[in-house]
Write a protein that holds these residues in place. Structure first.
Motif, PDB file in Angstrom:
ATOM      1  N   ILE A 202      -9.213 -14.513  -3.274  1.00 56.36           N
ATOM      2  CA  ILE A 202     -11.299 -15.671  -3.528  1.00 56.36           C
ATOM      3  C   ILE A 202     -11.450 -15.070  -2.117  1.00 56.36           C
ATOM      4  CG2 ILE A 202     -11.451 -17.946  -4.296  1.00 56.36           C
ATOM      5  CD1 ILE A 202      -9.461 -17.671  -6.432  1.00 56.36           C
TER       6      ILE A 202
ATOM      7  N   SER B 172     -16.285 -20.510  -5.205  1.00 53.15           N
ATOM      8  CA  SER B 172     -15.021 -20.419  -4.992  1.00 53.15           C
ATOM      9  C   SER B 172     -14.508 -20.844  -3.477  1.00 53.15           C
ATOM     10  CB  SER B 172     -15.324 -18.915  -4.563  1.00 53.15           C
ATOM     11  OG  SER B 172     -15.784 -17.724  -3.130  1.00 53.15           O
TER      12      SER B 172
ATOM     13  N   ASP C 159     -10.650 -21.819  -4.598  1.00 48.44           N
ATOM     14  CA  ASP C 159      -9.139 -21.149  -3.407  1.00 48.44           C
ATOM     15  C   ASP C 159      -8.338 -21.954  -2.630  1.00 48.44           C
ATOM     16  OD1 ASP C 159     -10.781 -21.597  -1.330  1.00 48.44           O
ATOM     17  OD2 ASP C 159     -10.911 -19.586  -1.203  1.00 48.44           O
TER      18      ASP C 159
END
Length: 195
Positions: free
Chosen positions: A19, A52, A56
């Motif tokens: 990611i 994201s 992550d």
């Protein structure tokens, strides 16, 4: 006695790194879209990058998938994305030039500090503080607000988000310098550190 076999590692353990890598890849298309004033498309990709960044980190912490390379990838992705966005928007006159200088200055100080640490002390293990995470989050929020305003979305006109970004940049940059300078002093002068 035979050693106990270690538990198999999850094949998903590299997902946070993947990611973060995606966020690095997104830097070029986001920069291109901003340079061509394709605000709506840029907004969508910046939003994806912002989400994201949280995903992550959550996966790494929740499942114990943290790693040194993951921490470095995450930091690199954040800095590349945010610095490029602020610089391009500042050149186009969409964000204040002084604010872009503050953002770039903070990351420049951190980058120089990391290089000095690597040369003088050794291996770097990224350890972002809560203040640093708040700074990154505020920068992403600020960019989203700017892009929403550019697509004529009704957002309140206020200079407050920009000033919050500036204050957090200065505060987190100062915090980095103080904390890592102390660690470097302890690492380079272990005999002078009281027990």
């Amino acid at each position: 006695m035979a050693a106990m076999p270690s538990a198999p590692q999850s094949p998903w353990r590299h997902l946070p790194n993947a990611i973060s890598s995606l966020r690095v890849v997104l830097v070029l298309p986001i920069g291109w879209l901003l340079a061509h004033r394709a605000w709506s498309s840029a907004l969508m990709l910046v939003a994806v990058a912002g989400v994201s960044d949280g995903v992550d980190g959550f996966l790494a912490r929740h499942f114990g998938w943290q790693s040194r390379i993951g921490g470095m990838l995450d930091a690199i992705a954040d800095k590349l994305l945010l610095v490029s966005c602020f610089v391009i928007l500042a050149v186009q006159g969409e964000v204040p030039l002084w604010l872009a200088w503050v953002v770039c200055g903070r990351d420049g100080v951190i980058a120089v500090g990391a290089l000095l640490w690597r040369v003088l002390v050794g291996r770097i293990d990224p350890q972002p503080s809560l203040l640093s995470k708040a700074c990154t989050l505020m920068q992403i929020v600020y960019l989203l607000v700017v892009l929403l305003a550019l697509i004529r979305w009704p957002v309140p006109a206020s200079e407050l988000p920009g000033w919050l970004v500036a204050v957090l940049c200065v505060a987190s940059g100062t915090d980095y310098v103080i904390r890592w300078s102390r660690r470097a002093w302890r690492a380079l002068h272990p005999a002078r550190v009281p027990p």
